[in-house]
Scaffold this motif. Structure first.
Motif, short mmCIF file in Angstrom:
data_model
loop_
_atom_site.label_atom_id
_atom_site.label_comp_id
_atom_site.label_asym_id
_atom_site.label_seq_id
_atom_site.Cartn_x
_atom_site.Cartn_y
_atom_site.Cartn_z
N GLU A 72 -4.75 7.78 -7.88
CA GLU A 72 -4.62 6.52 -7.09
C GLU A 72 -3.42 6.05 -6.85
N THR A 73 -3.37 5.41 -5.67
CA THR A 73 -2.11 4.80 -5.27
C THR A 73 -2.21 3.18 -5.16
N ALA A 74 -1.02 2.62 -5.10
CA ALA A 74 -0.87 1.00 -5.04
C ALA A 74 -1.64 0.53 -3.79
N THR A 75 -2.05 -0.51 -4.15
CA THR A 75 -3.03 -1.35 -3.12
C THR A 75 -2.17 -2.55 -2.77
N THR B 99 0.97 -1.11 0.17
CA THR B 99 0.17 0.06 -0.22
C THR B 99 0.87 1.29 -0.09
N ALA B 100 0.60 2.10 -0.94
CA ALA B 100 1.44 3.49 -1.08
C ALA B 100 0.68 4.69 -0.52
N SER B 101 1.19 5.71 -0.18
CA SER B 101 0.78 7.00 0.08
C SER B 101 1.68 8.20 -0.36
N GLY B 102 1.13 9.38 -0.13
CA GLY B 102 1.83 10.21 -0.51
C GLY B 102 1.31 11.85 -0.02
N TRP B 103 2.24 12.99 0.01
CA TRP B 103 1.89 14.10 0.73
C TRP B 103 1.27 14.90 -0.48
N ARG C 7 -5.20 14.27 -6.22
CA ARG C 7 -4.99 12.83 -5.31
C ARG C 7 -5.14 11.70 -6.36
#
Length: 393
Positions: free
Chosen positions: A164-167, A151-155, A162
């Motif tokens: 989509e990020t990796a799951t 799972t990825a995230s970002g500032w 925003r």
């Protein structure tokens, strides 16, 4: 309780005598004198400590039995079926009550309380069942999912996009059950004439055989019609790649053919602190005799006997459980394991013990062919460590 307290006091005195004799032996060795007399005395004391420690551990088992309510006086929950089952064991009578337990092969499920008695006895006899996780299932296998991360995230700013990020991904692991059996026999005359508790007798016979076979399989089973043993998941083992999280890590003992104090300290501190709260050592009795001689830098023995009823002996402050099927200390052997086995290893019990009454195969004996399906596998290798008997790298 008075008896166990006296045993604990005797154990403490014997250990003090052991330490004194061991010190004299070391001093004689440094002075170049013969140590044969000290070794003989030490061996005698060691045997006495083993006997007393075993008595304390037996008392722990009785305490555990009382806490579990094993052998309680409550009546059977399925009295009609229990009575019908007992009649079938004695005479071969088949009553209507047995129909709910019949399977296609002509066997019968044992009464609920009998099945529970077998399970309780196995828990008390098998050290692995005492310290590991146990899950019952009505299926042939038990599947567990593992989060492999990702799972990825970002500032972002207040008005920024925003995307989509990796799951994260999940990976399943299935624990299949193998079949374990016992086949005790009794003559038909004994069944006809003797006033014996057949269920208690058969439970005892089954418990002894099942515990022996299970104990070995939970440690070294190859997974073919049996559990996958704990030791097979250690680095270099046959199941080292079977778990999604990898193998159980090894720590060297610090000597090519012996255990050292540094090795014990290393394995304790190699385990993440999140898993040390319920961590313990497992080893056989012969290995315990060797670690009993180890000292820290201040000359204190790092093995300590039990001083309180219901508490085990400790090594470096952690509980020690004797597991007879663990390997002896030898070059490259995994003689000691340390960790939280409740989180690390899962035993899967298929609900139900089956009994097939066979009066034909071995006349004049009646055989009670009894089967149970059980599996086992490592569910978290990260919370356990193995001590390999090898010099430090």
């Amino acid at each position: 309780m008075t008896d166990i307290n006296k045993t604990i006091e005797d154990l403490g005195r014997s250990f003090e005598e052991f330490k004194s004799t061991h010190t004299q032996e070391l001093n004689a060795l440094k002075a170049g004198n013969s140590t044969a007399d000290f070794q003989a005395k030490q061996d005698k004391i060691n045997a006495d400590i083993d006997r007393l420690q075993q008595e304390v551990e037996d008392a722990h088992t009785k305490i555990a039995a009382a806490q579990m309510g094993a052998g309680g006086g409550s009546g059977p929950k399925d009295k009609e079926y229990s009575d019908a089952f007992s009649a079938h064991m004695k005479k071969g009578d088949v009553q209507a009550a047995l129909n709910k337990g019949a399977d296609a092969e002509g066997g019968y499920l044992t009464p609920t309380e009998w099945d529970r008695t077998i399970t309780d006895k196995l828990v008390l006899v098998s050290p692995m069942r005492q310290i590991c996780g146990v899950q019952t299932t009505s299926k042939n296998a038990y599947t567990k999912l593992f989060n492999m991360g990702g799972t990825a995230s970002g500032w972002v700013g207040e008005t920024a996009a925003r995307p989509e990020t990796a799951t994260g991904t999940l990976q399943p692991m299935t624990i299949t059950t193998g079949e374990i059996y016992a086949n005790p026999a009794a003559t038909q005359q004994i069944l006809d004439d003797a006033e014996i508790n057949l269920e208690a007798w058969l439970a005892g016979e089954v418990q002894t055989e099942f515990a022996k076979q299970e104990g070995l399989a939970f440690l070294s089973g190859d997974g073919v019609n049996k559990p996958k043993g704990l030791l097979t998941y250690v680095t270099g083992g046959t199941n080292a790649t079977a778990h999604p999280f990898g193998a159980i890590a090894q720590v060297n003992s610090g000597a090519a053919a012996a255990i050292t104090t540094d090795g014990i300290v290393d394995i304790v501190y190699s385990l993440p602190s999140a898993f040390t709260g319920n961590a313990r050592f497992i080893m056989n009795r012969k290995t315990q005799g060797l670690v009993r001689k180890l000292k820290d830098g201040q000359g204190n023995y790092i093995w300590q006997p039990s001083y309180v009823a219901g508490q085990p002996a400790t090594l470096a402050g952690f509980a020690v459980t004797e597991v007879p099927d663990m390997p002896d200390v030898a070059a490259n052997a995994n003689a000691v394991m340390f960790g939280d086995f409740k989180q690390g290893y899962l035993i899967v019990d298929r609900i139900g013990v089956r009994v097939l009454r066979d009066p034909y195969t071995k006349k004049p004996y009646v055989l009670f062919y009894t089967t149970k399906r059980v599996g086992g596998a490592v569910v978290n290798p990260e919370c356990m460590r193995s001590l390999k008997i090898a010099a430090s790298a």
